[in-house]
Design a protein around this motif. Structure first.
Motif, PDB file in Angstrom:
ATOM      1  N   THR A 149       0.833  -1.211   0.000  1.00 31.98           N
ATOM      2  CA  THR A 149       0.000   0.000   0.000  1.00 31.98           C
ATOM      3  C   THR A 149       0.864   1.256   0.000  1.00 31.98           C
ATOM      4  O   THR A 149       0.590   2.215  -0.735  1.00 31.98           O
ATOM      5  N   PHE A 150       1.909   1.252   0.813  1.00 29.75           N
ATOM      6  CA  PHE A 150       2.804   2.414   0.863  1.00 29.75           C
ATOM      7  C   PHE A 150       3.456   2.654  -0.496  1.00 29.75           C
ATOM      8  O   PHE A 150       3.517   3.788  -0.986  1.00 29.75           O
ATOM      9  N   LEU A 151       3.948   1.576  -1.113  1.00 33.11           N
ATOM     10  CA  LEU A 151       4.615   1.725  -2.406  1.00 33.11           C
ATOM     11  C   LEU A 151       3.617   2.096  -3.501  1.00 33.11           C
ATOM     12  O   LEU A 151       3.970   2.811  -4.452  1.00 33.11           O
TER      13      LEU A 151
ATOM     14  N   ALA B 168       8.520  -6.497  -4.203  1.00 32.92           N
ATOM     15  CA  ALA B 168       9.554  -7.516  -4.382  1.00 32.92           C
ATOM     16  C   ALA B 168      10.920  -6.879  -4.610  1.00 32.92           C
ATOM     17  O   ALA B 168      11.940  -7.372  -4.123  1.00 32.92           O
ATOM     18  N   VAL B 169      10.942  -5.758  -5.346  1.00 35.68           N
ATOM     19  CA  VAL B 169      12.195  -5.040  -5.590  1.00 35.68           C
ATOM     20  C   VAL B 169      12.795  -4.549  -4.270  1.00 35.68           C
ATOM     21  O   VAL B 169      13.985  -4.708  -4.002  1.00 35.68           O
ATOM     22  N   VAL B 170      11.961  -3.937  -3.431  1.00 36.87           N
ATOM     23  CA  VAL B 170      12.446  -3.408  -2.155  1.00 36.87           C
ATOM     24  C   VAL B 170      12.976  -4.535  -1.276  1.00 36.87           C
ATOM     25  O   VAL B 170      14.073  -4.445  -0.700  1.00 36.87           O
ATOM     26  N   PHE B 171      12.202  -5.609  -1.183  1.00 39.41           N
ATOM     27  CA  PHE B 171      12.617  -6.714  -0.329  1.00 39.41           C
ATOM     28  C   PHE B 171      13.884  -7.364  -0.872  1.00 39.41           C
ATOM     29  O   PHE B 171      14.822  -7.666  -0.112  1.00 39.41           O
ATOM     30  N   ALA B 172      13.933  -7.583  -2.190  1.00 39.16           N
ATOM     31  CA  ALA B 172      15.118  -8.188  -2.798  1.00 39.16           C
ATOM     32  C   ALA B 172      16.321  -7.269  -2.652  1.00 39.16           C
ATOM     33  O   ALA B 172      17.436  -7.716  -2.342  1.00 39.16           O
ATOM     34  N   GLY B 173      16.120  -5.979  -2.878  1.00 41.37           N
ATOM     35  CA  GLY B 173      17.219  -5.034  -2.756  1.00 41.37           C
ATOM     36  C   GLY B 173      17.777  -4.965  -1.355  1.00 41.37           C
ATOM     37  O   GLY B 173      18.996  -4.935  -1.154  1.00 41.37           O
TER      38      GLY B 173
ATOM     39  N   LEU C 177      15.879   2.786  -4.628  1.00 42.11           N
ATOM     40  CA  LEU C 177      15.183   4.081  -4.548  1.00 42.11           C
ATOM     41  C   LEU C 177      14.820   4.600  -5.933  1.00 42.11           C
ATOM     42  O   LEU C 177      13.737   5.157  -6.134  1.00 42.11           O
ATOM     43  N   VAL C 178      15.732   4.416  -6.874  1.00 47.51           N
ATOM     44  CA  VAL C 178      15.448   4.827  -8.254  1.00 47.51           C
ATOM     45  C   VAL C 178      14.269   4.037  -8.807  1.00 47.51           C
ATOM     46  O   VAL C 178      13.372   4.589  -9.467  1.00 47.51           O
TER      47      VAL C 178
ATOM     48  N   MET D  51      18.511 -14.521  -4.021  1.00 50.47           N
ATOM     49  CA  MET D  51      17.265 -14.213  -3.327  1.00 50.47           C
ATOM     50  C   MET D  51      16.360 -13.323  -4.176  1.00 50.47           C
ATOM     51  O   MET D  51      15.135 -13.385  -4.069  1.00 50.47           O
ATOM     52  N   ASP D  52      16.969 -12.480  -5.041  1.00 56.58           N
ATOM     53  CA  ASP D  52      16.167 -11.682  -5.981  1.00 56.58           C
ATOM     54  C   ASP D  52      15.250 -12.587  -6.796  1.00 56.58           C
ATOM     55  O   ASP D  52      14.029 -12.403  -6.845  1.00 56.58           O
TER      56      ASP D  52
END
Length: 738
Positions: free
Chosen positions: A3-5, A276-281, A315-316, A608-609
């Motif tokens: 929701t935040f993203l 998924a990007v945030v968690f993987a990153g 972040l990008v 993990m990504d």
């Protein structure tokens, strides 16, 4: 999180001009700071606390030359002539005299008085000492030495090669990354079929890498930046930057194909794929930052620099990518029809049954024969891992450079004419300040060192009367990367107690060769605890992500298989020499000492990504009501194409660095390329769906007692399912290939 993203993606889409200006301003600001405050990167891989480094720090007051750069002028003449002849001798002496006047050169020993002439008289070595550390020797200093030698030697028929650590080419990012970028462009064009969609991930990745590297250089004045760190940060930042943007753009196009308006499509893509990007990153960041627990400063700098590049890429991806999607509008969709079967518009095309993708067909094949796939995959990975049992670690030397470099040619000449140990001298420090007869103690230790089985010769000791300390140079019979030289260092250290008892002197072994051996040993000792830390991080993060017991265990097992297989391939190529000519290995020998621990860190994050992107789509289908095996097939079918593209891009970026001549960067690029190739296409795309199919509902089992304790991370966008998407009017949506 979803929701935040989602809200962040919507904000970035609406305020796209402000977001773009903010990122460009940050790039310019950090670029200016880097130009103003950056310091020259260091070429020294120092490890405080080792015997070699501690001893070197202790004696540098009495023997400052031991801590500074050294070099060699290696003179040669053609067969049938001798350097002791009048004309060549005069040319050599004149060249050494002129080099001694170069401001950066502290000493230059002519070879004839030092008896540094080969038995056949065709090769001679002039040892140079510089008044600064290796990392402080500039290109201007090296050019000044070459200019001082001039053409006089050549006119006399004397060839000069420049060797030693002062003349090793510094680590820099060359043109090799362009090769990887070229392949990435092709993969993106094939994947999206749209120039706009293909160009957006490249643009955002380059901006992210620029910001990350500028930030690292801007702060380099406050810490010692090892020269390998920026290149590694570039390598990893570029790869993950393209991949993270690729995942969000792909999901955005899928939502457009489903009929959503661009703003809603971008917001939902950021909320789902962005989660998924945030968690993987963050997983990659944690793994890279975990290098700091090893307690080796240069590894800490390498890990934190690369972690910063990955953090910027995340972040990008969740801000700049949705902003640029706003600028692209419907042009991001291209003109091709979706292959997922999601149709927009009306007419005969809309009534056709959806076409099954190759990813879906592959998933059906794997889930029909899961046992056979698992056995075949495990046997293949096991075969690749066999050479890993013979892993030997070491640091690079001038002999590791490419054959066309002067440093490598000088190294080979010295090794051939004087013996391999001449390139790897050991510095034996005799502290006789507490001995009853200091000079006699030094003489006795020197004589006994010279009689040791692995020692070819010793040079006369240099004695400092004020400190009562002497430095004895021992020339081994074997080269610096030989196991016998490592054993000699151990034997010398084992004799310390005897020398202390018989002479009263304290003896220690240091020098470049001993330091490399100490570094390799410390890194070898650090591997098991570091691997345990990484496995622990994986277990916690994957449990949070999937709320499952079995999935983290399978993911960790797959990661360990990938590490073993990729390490085995590296040993076979760089240590055993298999396919060395094809790969372009400059010199076979021990694997770079910090490569395994770096491979574990980076490959863990990248593995993990793919685990997150593949399995999160499977869980998304399962959460929305699909049967376990159907969830595997559908989730794999949705994500296989984009994960394949992402893996190919990452492999190509890493493989591009294999064309680099640097003996550190090349094997790192090769190891990461092989690791991603094995992990993505064997482990994640074959073993994972096979294991998930075998596990069935058990794959998603989670103890009820843990439900109340473990925080819930909504990576599947369940919260977004309650909000109806904003769609285009019927017939207005673009038809998209996703």
């Amino acid at each position: 999180m979803a929701t935040f993203l989602y809200r962040l993606g919507r904000f970035a889409f609406v305020r796209r001009r402000a977001v773009l200006v903010a990122w460009v301003a940050l790039l310019v600001l950090l670029g200016g700071a880097a130009a103003a405050f950056s310091e020259r990167p260091s070429e020294e891989f120092k490890v405080p606390g080792t015997e070699a480094q501690t001893t070197l720090d202790r004696i540098k007051g009495a023997f400052p030359e031991q801590a500074n750069a050294s070099g060699q002028l290696v003179f040669t003449v053609d067969k049938g002539r001798r350097l002791t002849d009048a004309a060549p001798r005069a040319a050599v002496l004149a060249a050494v005299e002129r080099v001694a006047d170069v401001p950066a050169v502290a000493s230059a020993a002519e070879p004839f008085g030092a008896r540094a002439v080969s038995p056949d008289g065709r090769v001679a070595i002039a040892q140079l000492g510089f008044d600064e550390k290796v990392s402080d020797v500039t290109d201007a200093d090296r050019s000044a030495v070459r200019e001082a030698v001039g053409d006089a030697a050549a006119d006399a028929g004397v060839t000069v090669k420049y060797g030693g650590d002062a003349f090793v080419p510094p680590v820099t990012a060359g043109s090799s990354e362009v090769i990887g970028l070229g392949v990435a462009v092709v993969v993106l064009l094939v994947t999206f079929g749209s120039v706009v969609a293909a160009g957006l991930p490249l643009l955002t990745a380059l901006i992210g890498v620029g910001v990350g590297l500028a930030g690292v250089f801007a702060l380099s004045g406050s810490f010692e930046l090892i020269s390998t760190a920026p290149v590694l940060a570039l390598m990893i930042g570029l790869a993950v930057g393209i991949d993270y943007a690729l995942f969000i753009v792909s999901r955005h196009r899928q939502h457009l194909a489903e009929g959503m308006v661009p703003q809603e499509a971008a917001a939902r893509a950021t909320g789902t794929a962005g989660s998924a990007v945030v968690f993987a990153g963050l997983t990659v960041v944690a793994a890279l930052a975990g290098l700091s627990v090893v307690g080796i400063p240069f590894l800490t700098v390498m890990g934190l620099s690369s972690a910063a590049a990955v953090l910027v890429a995340v972040l990008v991806a969740v801000t700049l990518v949705p902003a640029l999607l706003g600028f692209a509008g419907t042009r991001i969709a291209g003109r091709r029809r979706t292959r997922t079967g999601t149709s927009t518009g009306t007419g005969p095309e809309a009534d056709r049954p959806p076409r099954e993708t190759f990813g879906t067909r592959w998933a059906r094949l794997v889930t029909r024969r899961p046992v056979a796939v698992l056995l075949l995959g495990l046997l293949g990975l096991g075969a690749l891992a066999v050479p890993a049992a013979d892993l030997r670690l070491g640091l690079t030397s001038p002999g590791s450079q490419a054959e066309h470099t002067s440093a490598r040619q000088a190294y080979d000449l010295v090794s051939e004419r004087f013996g391999p140990g001449f390139n790897g001298p050991l510095t034996v420090v005799v502290d006789a300040s507490g001995a009853p007869k200091p000079k006699q103690a030094v003489a006795r230790v020197t004589a006994e060192v010279g009689r040791m089985p692995g020692v070819a010769a010793t040079l006369p000791p240099a004695y400092d009367a004020r400190s009562g300390t002497a430095v004895v140079t021992a020339l081994p019979k074997t080269g610096p990367d030989s196991a016998r030289t490592k054993q000699l260092v151990s034997d010398l250290r084992d004799h310390r107690a005897d020398w202390k008892e018989t002479t009263g002197a304290d003896v220690a072994v240091t020098g470049t060769t001993a330091a490399a051996i100490d570094v390799s040993q410390k890194l070898t000792d650090a591997l098991p605890p570091f691997l345990a830390v990484i496995v622990g991080i994986a277990a916690v993060l994957l449990t949070l992500a999937f709320r499952s017991v079995l999935i983290p265990l399978k993911a960790i097992a797959g990661f360990l298989l990938s590490i073993a297989a990729s390490t085995g391939v590296v040993v076979a190529v760089y240590q055993w020499g298999w396919l060395a000519d094809f790969v372009g290995v400059p010199r076979t020998g021990p694997v770079v000492s910090f490569l395994p621990i770096l491979l574990i860190s980076v490959l863990f994050g990248l593995a993990m990504d793919y685990q997150l992107f593949l399995v999160s789509r499977m869980k998304e289908e399962y959460v929305h009501g699909a049967a376990p095996r159907d969830a595997v097939v559908r989730g794999f079918g949705h994500s296989a194409r984009v994960v394949t593209a992402a893996a190919l891009i990452m492999v190509s970026v890493f493989a591009g660095f294999v064309f680099d001549d640097d003996p550190i960067i090349q094997p790192i690029g090769f190891a990461l390329a092989v690791g991603v190739l094995v992990d993505a296409f064997v482990v994640r795309m074959a073993l994972v769906p096979a294991a998930m199919a075998l596990a069935g509902r058990a794959a998603w089992w989670f103890p009820r007692s843990w439900e109340r304790v473990v925080p819930r991370v909504d990576m599947e966008g369940e919260a977004l399912a309650t909000e109806p998407p904003v769609r285009e009017p019927v017939g207005a949506g673009p038809r998209v290939k996703v």
